[in-house]
Design a protein around this motif. Structure first.
Motif, short mmCIF file in Angstrom:
data_model
loop_
_atom_site.label_atom_id
_atom_site.label_comp_id
_atom_site.label_asym_id
_atom_site.label_seq_id
_atom_site.Cartn_x
_atom_site.Cartn_y
_atom_site.Cartn_z
N LEU A 4 10.51 -6.62 4.05
CA LEU A 4 10.47 -6.32 2.71
C LEU A 4 9.13 -6.35 2.07
O LEU A 4 8.18 -6.56 2.71
N GLY A 5 9.03 -5.78 0.88
CA GLY A 5 7.64 -5.61 0.36
C GLY A 5 7.07 -4.27 0.56
O GLY A 5 7.70 -3.36 1.20
N HIS A 6 5.93 -4.25 0.20
CA HIS A 6 5.15 -2.98 0.35
C HIS A 6 4.90 -2.73 1.98
O HIS A 6 4.32 -3.78 2.66
N LEU A 7 5.11 -1.64 2.26
CA LEU A 7 4.82 -1.14 3.71
C LEU A 7 3.49 -0.76 3.79
O LEU A 7 3.19 -0.76 5.12
N ASN A 8 2.72 -0.26 2.97
CA ASN A 8 1.55 0.19 3.27
C ASN A 8 0.47 -1.22 3.70
O ASN A 8 0.37 -1.96 2.84
N ARG A 9 -0.15 -1.06 4.87
CA ARG A 9 -0.61 -2.30 5.05
C ARG A 9 -1.87 -2.59 4.24
O ARG A 9 -2.23 -3.75 4.09
N ASP A 10 -2.73 -1.63 3.75
CA ASP A 10 -3.84 -1.96 2.80
C ASP A 10 -3.30 -2.46 1.62
O ASP A 10 -3.96 -3.40 0.80
N ILE A 11 -2.46 -1.86 1.01
CA ILE A 11 -1.74 -2.37 -0.33
C ILE A 11 -1.21 -3.74 -0.09
O ILE A 11 -1.51 -4.79 -1.08
N ALA A 12 -0.32 -4.07 0.85
CA ALA A 12 0.25 -5.33 1.26
C ALA A 12 -1.05 -6.42 1.16
O ALA A 12 -0.73 -7.29 0.90
N VAL A 58 4.38 -0.84 -6.27
CA VAL A 58 3.42 -1.77 -6.31
C VAL A 58 4.10 -3.01 -7.20
O VAL A 58 4.05 -4.09 -6.95
N LEU A 59 4.71 -2.51 -8.36
CA LEU A 59 5.25 -3.45 -9.41
C LEU A 59 6.32 -4.14 -8.63
O LEU A 59 6.83 -5.31 -8.94
N ALA A 60 7.07 -3.54 -7.95
CA ALA A 60 8.24 -4.54 -7.18
C ALA A 60 7.81 -5.34 -6.23
O ALA A 60 8.47 -6.41 -5.88
N ASP A 61 6.51 -5.51 -5.67
CA ASP A 61 5.87 -6.46 -4.96
C ASP A 61 4.55 -7.21 -5.52
O ASP A 61 4.00 -7.86 -4.83
N PHE A 62 4.52 -7.28 -7.12
CA PHE A 62 3.29 -7.59 -7.54
C PHE A 62 3.72 -8.21 -9.01
O PHE A 62 4.34 -7.62 -9.58
#
Length: 132
Positions: A4-12, A58-62
């Motif tokens: 779940l959440g953002h899959l891009n490791r840097d953004i996560a 981003v907003l889905a996880d922030f």
């Protein structure tokens, strides 16, 4: 592997490290990146990925409490203005500043996420809220 959440490791990583009022920028491919501010470059080609798609992920996880847009988007980019209106409808405080002020404020961001967006003033500064 993350489920779940953002899959891009840097953004996560950046999202996990954000504290209340910290800021991040989602930018079109032309916004200058200030020295010393981390840049996560997602641009693949002109228009890909687009500003709205990256903002949505981003907003889905922030937890966002405030968003800042360049005032010039009001007359030069109605799609971005519609996004700002949508954020307001979801309880996010929205401010508009001159593009020059916007670029100055980017110097305080934890990160700038660079998209492939190629329309004018498709940029936003997101300020972190709290989830409690």
């Amino acid at each position: 592997m993350k489920k779940l959440g953002h899959l891009n490791r840097d953004i996560a990583r950046v999202l996990a490290g954000m504290g209340h009022t910290d800021s991040l920028v989602i930018a079109d491919c032309g916004l200058p990146i200030p020295p010393g501010v981390e840049c996560i470059d997602l641009a693949l080609a002109l228009g890909e990925p687009g500003f709205a798609r990256v903002l949505d992920t981003v907003l889905a996880d922030f937890q966002c409490e405030r968003a800042v847009f360049a005032d010039e988007c009001r007359s030069h980019n109605p799609a971005v203005l519609d996004i700002a209106a949508g954020l307001m409808q979801h309880g996010v405080a929205v401010d508009f500043v001159s593009h020059a002020q916007f670029k100055q404020r980017c110097q305080e961001a934890k990160v700038i996420i660079r998209t492939g967006e190629c329309t004018p003033y498709a940029n936003v500064i997101l300020h972190s809220g709290v989830i409690f």
